[in-house]
Design a protein around this motif. Structure first.
Motif, PDB file in Angstrom:
ATOM      1  N   THR A  52       0.795  -1.190   0.146  1.00  0.00           N
ATOM      2  CA  THR A  52      -0.044  -0.116   0.119  1.00  0.00           C
ATOM      3  C   THR A  52       0.968   1.271  -0.025  1.00  0.00           C
ATOM      4  O   THR A  52       0.666   2.151  -0.658  1.00  0.00           O
ATOM      5  N   LEU A  53       1.880   1.187   0.799  1.00  0.00           N
ATOM      6  CA  LEU A  53       2.760   2.502   0.856  1.00  0.00           C
ATOM      7  C   LEU A  53       3.534   2.827  -0.504  1.00  0.00           C
ATOM      8  O   LEU A  53       3.571   3.563  -0.749  1.00  0.00           O
ATOM      9  N   ILE A  54       4.100   1.447  -1.053  1.00  0.00           N
ATOM     10  CA  ILE A  54       4.520   1.555  -2.124  1.00  0.00           C
ATOM     11  C   ILE A  54       3.905   2.382  -3.141  1.00  0.00           C
ATOM     12  O   ILE A  54       4.335   2.878  -4.173  1.00  0.00           O
ATOM     13  N   ASP A  55       2.679   1.713  -3.334  1.00  0.00           N
ATOM     14  CA  ASP A  55       1.770   2.301  -4.499  1.00  0.00           C
ATOM     15  C   ASP A  55       1.503   3.801  -4.205  1.00  0.00           C
ATOM     16  O   ASP A  55       1.616   4.597  -5.182  1.00  0.00           O
ATOM     17  N   HIS A  56       1.314   4.220  -3.097  1.00  0.00           N
ATOM     18  CA  HIS A  56       0.905   5.533  -2.670  1.00  0.00           C
ATOM     19  C   HIS A  56       2.397   6.485  -3.140  1.00  0.00           C
ATOM     20  O   HIS A  56       2.335   7.508  -3.695  1.00  0.00           O
ATOM     21  N   LEU A  57       3.522   6.144  -2.875  1.00  0.00           N
ATOM     22  CA  LEU A  57       4.720   6.473  -3.209  1.00  0.00           C
ATOM     23  C   LEU A  57       5.135   6.649  -4.718  1.00  0.00           C
ATOM     24  O   LEU A  57       5.565   7.640  -5.296  1.00  0.00           O
ATOM     25  N   ALA A  58       4.828   5.605  -5.448  1.00  0.00           N
ATOM     26  CA  ALA A  58       4.890   5.574  -6.792  1.00  0.00           C
ATOM     27  C   ALA A  58       3.813   6.657  -7.524  1.00  0.00           C
ATOM     28  O   ALA A  58       4.292   6.929  -8.705  1.00  0.00           O
ATOM     29  N   GLY A  59       2.804   6.556  -6.867  1.00  0.00           N
ATOM     30  CA  GLY A  59       1.773   7.557  -7.369  1.00  0.00           C
ATOM     31  C   GLY A  59       2.246   8.971  -7.417  1.00  0.00           C
ATOM     32  O   GLY A  59       1.663   9.607  -7.902  1.00  0.00           O
ATOM     33  N   GLN A  60       3.296   9.468  -6.621  1.00  0.00           N
ATOM     34  CA  GLN A  60       3.702  10.540  -6.275  1.00  0.00           C
ATOM     35  C   GLN A  60       4.672  11.117  -7.771  1.00  0.00           C
ATOM     36  O   GLN A  60       5.011  12.291  -7.744  1.00  0.00           O
ATOM     37  N   LEU A  61       5.114  10.076  -8.477  1.00  0.00           N
ATOM     38  CA  LEU A  61       6.133  10.361  -9.455  1.00  0.00           C
ATOM     39  C   LEU A  61       5.322  10.409 -10.677  1.00  0.00           C
ATOM     40  O   LEU A  61       4.397   9.812 -11.110  1.00  0.00           O
ATOM     41  N   PRO A  62       6.088  10.866 -11.779  1.00  0.00           N
ATOM     42  CA  PRO A  62       5.291  11.026 -13.014  1.00  0.00           C
ATOM     43  C   PRO A  62       5.578   9.898 -13.621  1.00  0.00           C
ATOM     44  O   PRO A  62       6.148   8.928 -13.317  1.00  0.00           O
ATOM     45  N   PRO A  63       4.598   9.754 -14.973  1.00  0.00           N
ATOM     46  CA  PRO A  63       4.614   8.290 -15.608  1.00  0.00           C
ATOM     47  C   PRO A  63       6.119   8.076 -16.226  1.00  0.00           C
ATOM     48  O   PRO A  63       6.860   8.949 -16.788  1.00  0.00           O
ATOM     49  N   HIS A  64       6.337   6.845 -16.197  1.00  0.00           N
ATOM     50  CA  HIS A  64       7.570   6.529 -16.921  1.00  0.00           C
ATOM     51  C   HIS A  64       8.904   6.736 -15.817  1.00  0.00           C
ATOM     52  O   HIS A  64       9.964   6.394 -16.492  1.00  0.00           O
ATOM     53  N   ALA A  65       8.699   7.381 -14.878  1.00  0.00           N
ATOM     54  CA  ALA A  65       9.928   7.563 -14.161  1.00  0.00           C
ATOM     55  C   ALA A  65      10.627   6.281 -13.463  1.00  0.00           C
ATOM     56  O   ALA A  65      11.682   6.364 -13.323  1.00  0.00           O
ATOM     57  N   VAL A  66       9.517   5.256 -13.183  1.00  0.00           N
ATOM     58  CA  VAL A  66      10.332   3.895 -12.668  1.00  0.00           C
ATOM     59  C   VAL A  66      10.429   3.021 -13.742  1.00  0.00           C
ATOM     60  O   VAL A  66       9.409   2.962 -14.645  1.00  0.00           O
ATOM     61  N   ARG A  67      11.556   2.279 -13.928  1.00  0.00           N
ATOM     62  CA  ARG A  67      11.810   1.312 -14.817  1.00  0.00           C
ATOM     63  C   ARG A  67      12.365   0.177 -14.114  1.00  0.00           C
ATOM     64  O   ARG A  67      12.956  -0.138 -13.147  1.00  0.00           O
ATOM     65  N   THR A  68      11.408  -1.006 -14.353  1.00  0.00           N
ATOM     66  CA  THR A  68      11.592  -2.122 -13.479  1.00  0.00           C
ATOM     67  C   THR A  68      12.469  -3.114 -14.350  1.00  0.00           C
ATOM     68  O   THR A  68      12.784  -2.749 -15.818  1.00  0.00           O
ATOM     69  N   SER A  69      13.152  -4.187 -13.827  1.00  0.00           N
ATOM     70  CA  SER A  69      13.845  -5.166 -14.407  1.00  0.00           C
ATOM     71  C   SER A  69      15.330  -4.297 -15.067  1.00  0.00           C
ATOM     72  O   SER A  69      15.690  -4.598 -16.164  1.00  0.00           O
ATOM     73  N   ALA A  70      15.552  -3.483 -14.301  1.00  0.00           N
ATOM     74  CA  ALA A  70      16.608  -2.556 -14.742  1.00  0.00           C
ATOM     75  C   ALA A  70      17.792  -2.518 -13.670  1.00  0.00           C
ATOM     76  O   ALA A  70      17.806  -1.540 -12.790  1.00  0.00           O
ATOM     77  N   ALA A  71      18.596  -3.467 -13.799  1.00  0.00           N
ATOM     78  CA  ALA A  71      19.638  -3.470 -12.935  1.00  0.00           C
ATOM     79  C   ALA A  71      20.442  -2.377 -13.334  1.00  0.00           C
ATOM     80  O   ALA A  71      20.770  -1.936 -14.259  1.00  0.00           O
ATOM     81  N   ALA A  72      21.191  -1.912 -12.265  1.00  0.00           N
ATOM     82  CA  ALA A  72      22.280  -0.603 -12.291  1.00  0.00           C
ATOM     83  C   ALA A  72      23.559  -0.825 -11.824  1.00  0.00           C
ATOM     84  O   ALA A  72      23.757  -1.439 -10.934  1.00  0.00           O
ATOM     85  N   HIS A  73      24.607  -0.412 -12.455  1.00  0.00           N
ATOM     86  CA  HIS A  73      25.919  -0.487 -11.746  1.00  0.00           C
ATOM     87  C   HIS A  73      26.537   0.876 -11.930  1.00  0.00           C
ATOM     88  O   HIS A  73      26.458   1.392 -13.029  1.00  0.00           O
TER      89      HIS A  73
END
Length: 387
Positions: free
Chosen positions: A108-129
């Motif tokens: 529930t908390l994750i959903d609300h936090l993600a809702g504060q961000l613009p569309p496409h700001a979050v990339r999943t399956s995106a390992a970072a180095h």
């Protein structure tokens, strides 16, 4: 460090998303890189104390999350036979700290936090180095992050990549990292129709159990016990819980009867005991478990990550100030959590008897006295004004 116009957050958990939302509110272009295929967290709940709720006020979510919460702090500590060792009061907690203690599902908390961000700001399956932490004040040397889709550059990188943080190892290769606390945990979130009980945590010899209702009618239960690192049940973890807690007071047997083996999650608990030299290097800042993983015995791990996030956004152009604000506080709380773990997982029969007697006497002195353990933690206030 110049003003942040582009920020990359590595890790889409509670701390990372809070930081992304706080930086977005300050006008930064934010990209969140999450290596998992979705943002949905492991099935568990999170307790939010007034300090974290005040931090969420900074990003406009505090009241919304308060309204979603089920547990408002009534309940207390019990012995395995059911005797109340101490009682807690929502009214006393709110009066002392200026807000309630609440509980909600992490999803529930994750959903609300993600809702504060613009569309496409979050990339999943995106390992970072992290390729280069960059150099503050040098526009020609931004931080550089390698992703499956190519390299990104950033004015600020927020490393919220968890207890086994690859970014932390890159920045501070000589740091020993997390160590085993000596205890393991189990977590369950299930429906329990007809359940009627007060929220409680029960302390036995070398083990504990907690049961709390959630707003959607489910219950959240957790357990902890002293155990060798890596130990697992010979059959399944529900059967292990039955062996360890099946004869404890209601509603524990009912929870175990309703749970399926696949409902039970088990994880060994690790924490960082040696402080990092800093929570930043170059244009990179560490937060949450990546910086200061702590035992869950104060319920402050996620709360401190939320504090980190809004403090980092406040000090986005001065990461040394961020370290100065966060490192002493978080390590003090981590040390306190370790002391509490030694108390509530005490295994000596004599020590447990003395502990339980002291708790009962403390409770008779009033709930406010018991709440003193959270002074300096739950009364935290976020930084104010623009730096």
């Amino acid at each position: 460090m110049t003003d942040v116009t582009r920020a990359v957050v590595i890790g889409g958990g509670i701390g990372g998303l809070t930081a992304a939302a706080a930086l977005h509110r300050r006008g930064a272009e934010v990209t969140v890189l999450e290596r998992a295929g979705s943002l949905q967290p492991v099935g568990a709940a999170i307790s939010l104390a007034p300090n974290a709720l005040r931090a969420l006020d900074v990003i406009g979510l505090g009241d919304r999350i308060r309204a979603l919460s089920a547990w408002q702090g009534d309940g207390g500590l019990r012995a395995p036979g059911g005797r109340w060792l101490s009682r807690s009061s929502a009214a006393a907690a709110e009066k002392r700290f200026g807000g309630p203690l609440v509980l909600l599902h992490r999803a529930t908390l994750i959903d609300h936090l993600a809702g504060q961000l613009p569309p496409h700001a979050v990339r999943t399956s995106a390992a970072a180095h992290l390729v280069d932490p960059g150099e503050p004040g040098d526009p020609s040397r931004p931080a550089r992050i390698k992703t499956p889709e190519g390299e990104l550059t950033a004015d600020l990188v927020v490393a919220a990549d968890g207890i086994h943080s690859a970014v932390r190892r890159t920045l501070f290769p000589d740091h020993p990292g997390p160590v085993y606390t000596g205890f393991t945990t189990w977590r369950i979130v299930i429906p329990l129709p007809g359940a009627d009980f007060a929220s409680h945590e029960t302390w036995g010899r070398g083990r504990l159990w907690g049961t709390h209702p959630l707003e959607d009618g489910r219950i959240y239960a957790y357990a902890a016990a002293l155990a060798p690192a890596g130990e697992r049940a010979p059959d399944d973890e529900r059967a292990e819980l039955l062996r360890r807690y099946g004869d404890w007071h209601d509603p524990i047997p009912a929870v175990l009867a309703a749970a399926r083996p696949e409902d039970v999650l088990r994880h060994d608990v690790h924490h960082i005991t040696e402080p990092l030299p800093a929570y930043h290097r170059g244009r990179v800042a560490l937060l949450g478990d990546a910086a200061h993983a702590m035992a869950p015995t104060l319920g402050q791990g996620g709360n401190q990550a939320i504090e980190d996030a809004v403090t980092l956004a406040h000090h986005h152009d001065d990461l040394a100030a961020y370290t100065a604000a966060r490192l002493p506080r978080t390590m003090d709380i981590a040390r306190k959590a370790a002391r509490v773990a030694r108390l509530n997982l005490m295994s000596s029969r004599t020590g447990v008897a003395v502990r339980d007697t002291a708790l009962a006497l403390l409770s008779k002195a009033g709930p406010a006295l018991f709440l003193r353990g959270f002074d300096g933690i739950a009364d935290w206030q976020p930084p104010r004004g623009r730096p």
